[in-house]
Each structure stands twice: as structure tokens, then as C-alpha cells.
Design a protein around this motif. Sequence first.
Motif, mmCIF file in Angstrom:
data_model
loop_
_atom_site.group_PDB
_atom_site.id
_atom_site.type_symbol
_atom_site.label_atom_id
_atom_site.label_comp_id
_atom_site.label_asym_id
_atom_site.label_seq_id
_atom_site.Cartn_x
_atom_site.Cartn_y
_atom_site.Cartn_z
ATOM 1 N N CYS A 118 -49.032 -14.293 -38.825
ATOM 2 C CA CYS A 118 -49.497 -15.444 -39.596
ATOM 3 C C CYS A 118 -50.180 -14.890 -40.843
ATOM 4 O O CYS A 118 -51.120 -14.109 -40.737
ATOM 5 N N CYS A 121 -54.161 -16.042 -41.168
ATOM 6 C CA CYS A 121 -55.255 -15.486 -40.368
ATOM 7 C C CYS A 121 -54.929 -14.094 -39.841
ATOM 8 O O CYS A 121 -55.734 -13.500 -39.138
ATOM 9 N N HIS A 137 -48.940 -22.382 -33.166
ATOM 10 C CA HIS A 137 -50.068 -21.986 -34.013
ATOM 11 C C HIS A 137 -49.987 -22.709 -35.359
ATOM 12 O O HIS A 137 -51.004 -23.154 -35.899
ATOM 13 N N HIS A 143 -51.462 -23.365 -40.256
ATOM 14 C CA HIS A 143 -51.121 -22.130 -40.974
ATOM 15 C C HIS A 143 -49.598 -22.077 -41.045
ATOM 16 O O HIS A 143 -48.939 -22.012 -40.018
HETATM 17 ZN ZN LIG Z 1 -52.946 -18.338 -38.481
#
Ligand SMILES: [Zn+2]
Length: 582
Positions: A118, A121, A137, A143
Motif C-alpha cells: 500500500c 501506509c 484494506h 488507501h
Molecule cells: Zn494502506
Amino acid sequence: MSRRESIKSARRGSVFVDVGGSERKSSLNEDDSLDKEAIVQTLISKEQRRRNERAALIAELRKEEDETNENEEQKIQEIEKKENIKCPYLDTIHRAILDFDFEKLCSVSLSHNNVYCCLICSKYFQGRGKGTHAYLHALDCKHYVYLNLHNAKFYCLPDNYEIVDPSLDDILYQLNPMFTQEDLKELHYYEEVMTKKLVAFRRNGSKYWTGLIGMNNIKHNDYINVVIQGLAQVPKFRDHFLVRTFAGNKQTSDRIMLRRLGELLRKLWKNHHYRPHVSPHEFLQSVVIESKGRFQFTERGNAGEFLTWFLNSLDKVMRKYEKNKESSFIRNIFEGEIEVTSRRIPNPELSEEEKRKLLQLPKYKFEGVSERQKFMFLLLDLPAKPLFVDPHKQIPIPQVHINTLLEKFNGQQEKEYKLKGEDRRDPLLKRFRVVRLPDVLIFQIQRFTKNNFFVEKNPTIVQYPVSSLDMGPYCLEDDGQEIFDLVANIVHDGEPKDGSYRIHVNHKLTNMWKEIQDLVVSDALPEMIPLSEAFIQIWVRRPKVKGQKRKMEVDMLGPPPPPPPSANPAKASEAKSVKRKY
Ligand SMILES: [Zn+2]
């Protein structure tokens, strides 16, 4: 009756007619004419059928052709569309926290397959289809931008389209930095002229020097980090790993370690960093596996033992990789040759007669027996540490000059070795002389000794010049050009059990000394470097000038220190034997 059978029976009929009797001819003739008609009918229908089939086939082929053309056009259009899709979430990418050094492992399922990072993050998740961890997620945390860590493609989730955008190339460089021959040439150019041009900037704006990056100490892997940092400053070693990826189909643990080392060195030398350090996590894992658990990053280890094992393992795997049984670039860089002359002394308790008999044997003769051995390190023995330590620590720490330690290799000094078993009564004496020095010379200063109970550390300070060390006096043939400069000095601080490692490196790009301890890179004063408890040193030979003796340009740090007051007479006499060589 099917058509084919009717044709067959018709033929049979006609054959029968030809051989048949004349009396039945008239009636047979009627049958015959009927049969002929049937035959003509079937032949016509057959021909028609074939024609129809051919036409159908041609039509089909034409249709297919059209379809493939259409498909290709569609594909091209799709690709164009993809490139035109300006993913609206690219601004959400958080480059400063991106970290591709860690094991490529889904943070939820712990699976190694199909892992995406990702880019908001920096967490790793598996999959990209509906219901996968990355997909969930994306929905949970909003995200949306992901990087496949295996094929290095960017995706937007949960919409699931590939993002093709040249503005993301810098992220790919972080994932897998590559060096071309041109990059290497540029690096060498700057190293040779030692300009300060190759200053890179981190994303947070702070400056750092290319090739000087702190390394994570995950738990107790500082002993491995210092070895890698030291080797990373040896251009001859480093360059092999900057331009070669050592990719291949074989996934054996030694080849994986080789590849991981390359990835780590390229990360240390890459030109832009998102983070002020590099994590050796994947490399360390490959070391644990290849050493079968001997070298762990969760337990303290000995940098000298690791370096010995590591260079030998690299040599072994390189010889396999290059299908060269004799040698590898590791040996070409680090291997030298030494002449060892050994002789035995008869036990003084023996009778004169027995002694005389023994002295007839070649190995007891005064000249001794000489043999040549290959080496990758020279072991320097420290004078014994004082037995009585002043509780108030008023005795200064013993000091010795490196030339005293190197006298071990002058071919005169004899070192006594204790043997085991039957042989232990007659001491063995060895003398050493260097036959050939490698381009990169490694000293291991023997600080740690094992007695029956525990490991003891000798704190003696070794004094040395940080450049222009003349190794000529210890060689069989001295051409006056055996001049070495220090590039890395690995230091051990503290007790053997819970001490820590740091390293001084001479950064060629700036010709400045730096100290690296885990994540911290700081300036070091050259005159302070010999005051630390040096353990491993890497020296690089100055290029030789052909047909010319180099004039002795030795900038030593001053005369060797006076013998320190000490309760140990042996050590005092050692210190007295210090001679200025130059
Ligand atoms: Zn993330």
C-alpha cells in the motif's frame, strides 16, 4: 439407409450386373437405370455439400480474421486508455514512509505470494481481486494505490486497473535500484577526483553522502552490519554487485544470499533515499538460512567469525555461479600467500641421545620446514593483557604500535604453538613471511581469547597510520610499492558478552572519515580513530607504478608510545622492541 450405404449398394449392384447372366438382363436393366439415377443424385448432393462446407469455412475464417483485428485494436485502445487514465489518487502516495526493505510478506495472512505494498501506509497485503487482503484494506482505510512487489506494476484498488505513469518511476528505483556501466563510470570518476559533487538529498531535505547510509539494527545484527558497511567501501568488491543482479533459476540458499547481498549493496549506494537508512532484513534472513542458524540477527555474534565465514561462502557460491572451480573474484581481491616455516624443539626433559636423534629429523632442524599457504586475513596477536587490573583504573590502557604486531610476519620472530595429544611435549615454533599481498588486505586483531570458562577481551589500543602503511618489510620481495590505505576500521566497544560494534569508513567521494553505528552516520576525526578498540581493518593497496620505486611517503601519527608501566615483563619487552621502520 444412409447415403453412403446406398451408394455402396448401388455399386455392388452394377458389378453384379456386369458379371450376371443374359436371361435376366431386361429386368436388371430397369434396376440399373434406377441405380444410375441414384448415383448421380448422390454425387451431385455430395459435391454440393462440399461446396457449401468450403464456403462456410471461408466465411468463418474471414469472420475470425476480422475479430482478431478488432481484438488487437481494442487492446491498443485499452492500453492507450490506461495511459490516459490519470489515477486521481497519486497525490495520496506517502513516499517518505515507503519501505521496501522488509520481507515481502502479507501483514495479515503472512503469505509470500502475490504481495502488494500500500503506497499510502507502506503495509504489505496479499492479492488484488475481490475479497483479498489488499482489496479489503483499500475499502477499509480508503488507501487506493498499490505496488505489486513481484512484477513492479502499480494498481488502483478496489477499481482494479493498472496505473502506468512515469512519475512513479522513482518508486520503482527504490524497490530495485539498478546501476548501469555508465552509472559506475560516473561513480569512479567522482571517486578518483574526489569532488564533493555526489551529494544526494533525502526527501525530508537533509543531506547525505552517496554510499554512507545507516543500517537498521533489528536486534543484535550490528556485528553483520559493520562487515557489510566495510565491504561496501571496497570499490573492487562493491562494483561487482552494483551492475550484476546474479539472477538465475536456481533458488538455492547460497544463491539467494548472493542476490540479497547485491540488493543490499545497491540500496546502500543508490542515489535517492526516501528514508535515512536501509534495512538489511531480507539479507539477514538469507544469512541465517545459509549458515544453518550459526549467524543469527537476534543473538550477538563475532564480526571476525562472520567475515571469515561470509567471504568463504561467497567464494564458494561464486565459483559455482561462474562455473570456475579454481577461483572467483572474491579470491582475486582478498587472497594473498604466506610462507610458514615451522620447526619443533625436543622436550628438554629428554636425554641427550634422544634429543640428538630427534634433531636429525627435518622437522626438528633449525631451518625448519617451509610451506606456502593462501590467506584471506592476517591475524595480528596482541601482547598479553596485564594480569592485575588496578581497581581504581589508574593504570593507563596498554598501547602497542601496529608495526610491532606486524613483526610476526618479518620471517624472524617465532611464535610458539601448543599441540595436543602425543605431540604436546615438543613445542612447535612458526615463522611467517608474506609471499604475495592481495589488493585488499584484511587484518583481524585477536582481541578475544577463549579460556576454559569464558571469552576474554584484550583492551590494548593499537596505534597505526590511517594511510600509507608500508607492508614491504614483511614481504619476501619488497618492490617499495606495497603501500596500503585504511578504508574501514571495525571497532568493538564494551565487554565480549554485551558489547556493540561500530565502524569508521574512509569515504572516497569526500576523502573524509565517517563513523557509522547502526542508523547514525557522523563525522570522525582521523586522529581519533586509532584510539578505539580496533578489531577488523580493511586496507586497500595503492595502484602500483610500473618500473618505479615509490618514494616512502609515510605520514605516521608520530613515534610509537613509550612502554606503559605494567606488571607484565613480557609485554614490556614487546613494547621495547618497537623500531621505527622508516
Ligand atoms: Zn494502506
